[in-house]
Scaffold this motif. Sequence first.
Motif, PDB file in Angstrom:
ATOM      1  N   ASP A 146      45.495  46.790  40.156  1.00 50.61           N
ATOM      2  CA  ASP A 146      46.166  46.395  41.391  1.00 50.61           C
ATOM      3  C   ASP A 146      45.407  45.305  42.142  1.00 50.61           C
ATOM      4  OD1 ASP A 146      44.001  47.715  42.444  1.00 50.61           O
ATOM      5  OD2 ASP A 146      45.153  49.210  43.518  1.00 50.61           O
ATOM      6  N   GLY A 147      44.426  44.699  41.508  1.00 52.83           N
ATOM      7  CA  GLY A 147      43.660  43.646  42.154  1.00 52.83           C
ATOM      8  C   GLY A 147      44.171  42.271  41.768  1.00 52.83           C
ATOM      9  N   THR A 148      43.813  41.299  42.588  1.00 50.86           N
ATOM     10  CA  THR A 148      44.129  39.903  42.301  1.00 50.86           C
ATOM     11  C   THR A 148      42.828  39.172  42.046  1.00 50.86           C
ATOM     12  OG1 THR A 148      46.065  39.979  43.751  1.00 50.86           O
ATOM     13  CG2 THR A 148      45.217  37.805  43.186  1.00 50.86           C
ATOM     14  N   LEU A 149      42.679  38.622  40.857  1.00 48.21           N
ATOM     15  CA  LEU A 149      41.482  37.869  40.510  1.00 48.21           C
ATOM     16  C   LEU A 149      41.662  36.440  41.000  1.00 48.21           C
ATOM     17  CD1 LEU A 149      38.778  38.234  39.017  1.00 48.21           C
ATOM     18  CD2 LEU A 149      39.904  37.331  36.979  1.00 48.21           C
ATOM     19  N   LEU A 150      40.714  35.963  41.777  1.00 51.69           N
ATOM     20  CA  LEU A 150      40.742  34.603  42.317  1.00 51.69           C
ATOM     21  C   LEU A 150      39.610  33.807  41.671  1.00 51.69           C
ATOM     22  CD1 LEU A 150      41.010  35.656  46.071  1.00 51.69           C
ATOM     23  CD2 LEU A 150      42.900  34.944  44.587  1.00 51.69           C
ATOM     24  N   ALA A 151      39.871  32.553  41.327  1.00 50.93           N
ATOM     25  CA  ALA A 151      38.839  31.717  40.711  1.00 50.93           C
ATOM     26  C   ALA A 151      38.675  30.439  41.519  1.00 50.93           C
ATOM     27  CB  ALA A 151      39.199  31.389  39.266  1.00 50.93           C
ATOM     28  N   ALA A 152      37.437  30.140  41.913  1.00 54.32           N
ATOM     29  CA  ALA A 152      37.112  28.839  42.496  1.00 54.32           C
ATOM     30  C   ALA A 152      36.781  27.934  41.313  1.00 54.32           C
ATOM     31  CB  ALA A 152      35.925  28.953  43.449  1.00 54.32           C
ATOM     32  N   LEU A 183      40.316  40.469  44.988  1.00 54.69           N
ATOM     33  CA  LEU A 183      40.970  41.003  46.182  1.00 54.69           C
ATOM     34  C   LEU A 183      41.687  42.271  45.747  1.00 54.69           C
ATOM     35  CD1 LEU A 183      41.817  40.735  49.138  1.00 54.69           C
ATOM     36  CD2 LEU A 183      43.764  39.354  48.357  1.00 54.69           C
ATOM     37  N   GLY A 184      41.209  43.407  46.225  1.00 52.06           N
ATOM     38  CA  GLY A 184      41.773  44.692  45.835  1.00 52.06           C
ATOM     39  C   GLY A 184      42.863  45.137  46.796  1.00 52.06           C
ATOM     40  N   ALA A 185      43.574  46.145  46.396  1.00 54.62           N
ATOM     41  CA  ALA A 185      44.613  46.728  47.237  1.00 54.62           C
ATOM     42  C   ALA A 185      43.969  47.354  48.472  1.00 54.62           C
ATOM     43  CB  ALA A 185      45.386  47.776  46.453  1.00 54.62           C
ATOM     44  N   PRO A 186      44.737  47.510  49.541  1.00 63.36           N
ATOM     45  CA  PRO A 186      44.173  48.177  50.720  1.00 63.36           C
ATOM     46  C   PRO A 186      43.638  49.566  50.387  1.00 63.36           C
ATOM     47  CG  PRO A 186      46.280  47.176  51.251  1.00 63.36           C
ATOM     48  CD  PRO A 186      46.106  47.077  49.756  1.00 63.36           C
TER      49      PRO A 186
END
Length: 176
Positions: A33-39, A51-54
């Motif tokens: 349920d997380g969103t992986l973000l890449a710079a 960014l994980g779920a609440p």
Amino acid sequence: DPGVLASVREITEDPDDRTALVEMSRRLRSTKDGTLLAAVTGATPVGVGLLGAPTPGGPPTFEAVGPSIDALTALLGAARERSAGPLQWWARGTALALARWFVEHGEATVEREVLRMERSLDPPPSTSLPVRPATAEDLPEVAEINALAFAQHPDRARMTLDDIRAHVDLLGGAPG
């Protein structure tokens, strides 16, 4: 994407950052349920955030790894945009400097601080217990010991045997 995590692992030397990458990988596999973000610089990942779920009754969780303040700041900005509210940010490794800056400037508060303690092993502590290198066959017991040792920890206590294996693999290969 395991490739993004592996790319960032190649450019970080901080052991806490490497541990954070293992934790991110485990969370992505177990919760999905997380969103992986890449710079990125060009097409090359230079930082990664999750960014994980609440949390129950709380804000979304966020953790990032990157060798530069620029990468970490970009990841935090992207997480803030997506969360539309406060974040529970787990900072360790190179991210600690940025987290401290936010605290010093009144933009974040410290909820809990985890200490890593070190001790010289010269001379080594005396014990009568024999010690040998761990082997792949030891990993089920390692998972059991981990669950007992971290029974009060929200994430570590839930590590499965597969999580332990992934942790060992990301840190440089299976034992024995």
